[in-house]
Design a protein around this motif. Structure first.
Motif: not given
Ligand SMILES: [Zn+2]
Length: 445
Positions: A314, A77, A226, A79, A263
């Motif tokens: 993340d 995961h 998420h 971005h 998460h």
């Molecule tokens: Zn995220």
């Protein structure tokens, strides 16, 4: 003459890597003095070096006599493009971080050039740290795909969906249309796959989730979202829908092996049961959860219930590193503290989470995640010769508790060398630095 490994000196390979240790992940355990053979980007052999013909030829022969060879890490995961926001707003809780810092900056800056440059910077950081595959979620996935292609990273590219307008799309229809257009453009790419990426239960409505469930089913693509990140998210879902987020997703048709639940921090036993029954995947992002004070995910309970748990960084705006070595160490330490059991999440378990379990979460376990014959040659070498790594009684435990990403010396994807002696092979580090500096100037204004 045929040697014990069943290989003759006339066999030809593209790449031969002799290593002091090899951690194939599957099967568990560590092999001493083995050689990995690669042909056409695929792992073609893994044998004791002594059993191979000494004159066995390969187009490239790499000798790594103080290193562990292992599968590339899977960052389940991130971005990627948000590396350009690294360190922009720290020491802030999630809602304020999103509403006051991230979303206004995204409205001002996020466009194809931002996503391409940010993703390329992220891809360079990930490769240098031993990550060969990531699951990404951001706007302008076509431009993210261009950067992943350029860098040679493998990626599950998220097609983002929100129920509010951004510079990328005006409504859910437009998000889906743009996402599918990007997917169509990259359909034949050997290292790129696409996932539906609804942002979160608090930014996506029932109708949109239902449609995403239908698309995922029809097209057989994962759903990367998420979920259960903060206590507030769960409380608001109960107030607004009378359901916890995972219950709501299940009612809307989302809750099968296609679900990549990122998460999964605030979980009751019934939430864990939903994930386990669905054979869904959870992604543990320990640094981000700690930094945004979201909490500590119940990784031991998830694993005990049979949920596949992967690891992720993340984005660099909430971590602030795309460093899977950091996540492995932190993940192992937190699992012990939260469960009260020092034997919980042993070094090999966390290495598996960061490789094969990550690949499984992304639907790529047949292609990558372990050094097995027939899989793609996404491989990294970690040096154990640094003074800080000595002595070394157990290379497996060293990988989690001692090594850092700076010890990654070589990285290959599809058998192509991307990092050699810690240096980027295909990307220009000076140009990446110049681009990062010029974005910093624009974003700071
Ligand atoms: Zn995220």
């Amino acid at each position: 003459m045929v040697f014990p490994a069943g290989i003759s000196s006339t066999d030809r390979f593209d790449l031969r890597i002799d290593a002091q240790w090899v951690l194939p992940v599957e099967p568990a355990g560590i092999l001493k003095a083995h050689t990995l053979l690669v042909r056409d980007g695929t792992i073609a052999g893994l044998h004791p070096t002594a059993e191979l013909p000494p004159d066995l030829e390969a187009a490239r022969h790499v000798r790594l006599m103080a290193h562990v060879l292992m599968p590339g890490l899977v960052n389940a995961h991130t971005h990627a493009a948000m590396t350009l926001f690294r360190g922009l707003a720290d020491d802030t809780h999630l809602e304020a971080w999103l509403q006051e810092h991230v979303w206004p900056r995204e409205a001002a800056h996020v466009a194809p050039g931002f996503v391409y440059d940010g993703t390329l910077l992220a891809a360079a950081e990930m490769l240098r740290g031993g990550t060969t595959c990531c699951s990404d979620m951001y706007f302008f996935p076509d431009d993210a795909a261009r950067a992943f292609d350029q860098a040679g990273l493998r990626a599950l590219v998220g097609m983002p969906v929100l129920d509010f307008p951004t510079s990328y799309a005006g409504d859910a229809d437009a998000y889906l249309k743009r996402g599918f257009e990007a997917r169509d453009l990259w359909r034949q790419h050997p290292r790129l796959r696409f996932a539906l990426a609804p942002h979160a239960p608090y930014t996506v409505g029932d109708d949109t989730f239902s449609r995403i469930a239908v698309f995922a089913n029809q097209l057989d693509v994962p759903i990367h979202t998420h979920v259960h990140e903060t206590a507030k998210e769960v409380e608001e879902s109960l107030a607004r829908f009378g359901e916890r987020p995972l219950e709501r997703l299940r009612r809307l048709g989302i809750g099968g092996p296609e679900l990549i639940a990122v998460h999964a921090v605030h979980l009751q036993p019934e939430d864990i049961e939903i994930l386990a029954r669905a054979q869904a995947n959870a992604v543990h992002c320990p640094s981000s959860n700690l930094k945004l004070a979201s909490g500590i995910a119940p990784v031991a309970a998830l694993r005990k219930a049979g949920v596949n748990v992967a690891l992720g960084t993340d984005g660099a705006a909430s971590n602030n590193r795309l460093d899977m070595f950091e996540e492995m160490r932190l993940g192992a330490l937190l699992a012990k503290a939260r469960s009260g059991d020092a034997a919980e999440l042993a070094a090999h378990d966390v290495l598996r989470m960061a490789t094969l379990d990550g690949a499984r979460a992304l639907g790529l376990e047949r292609q990558i995640g372990s050094l097995e014959i027939g899989k793609r040659a996404d491989v990294i070498a970690v040096s154990l010769e640094d003074l800080d790594s000595l002595p070394c009684y157990d290379p497996t435990s060293h990988l989690v508790y001692v090594c850092s990403r700076r010890d990654v010396s070589h990285v290959w994807t599809d058998g192509e060398c991307r990092i050699q002696d810690r240096q980027l092979v295909h990307l220009d580090a000076a140009e990446l630095a110049r681009n990062a500096g010029s974005w910093q100037e624009r974003i700071q204004q």
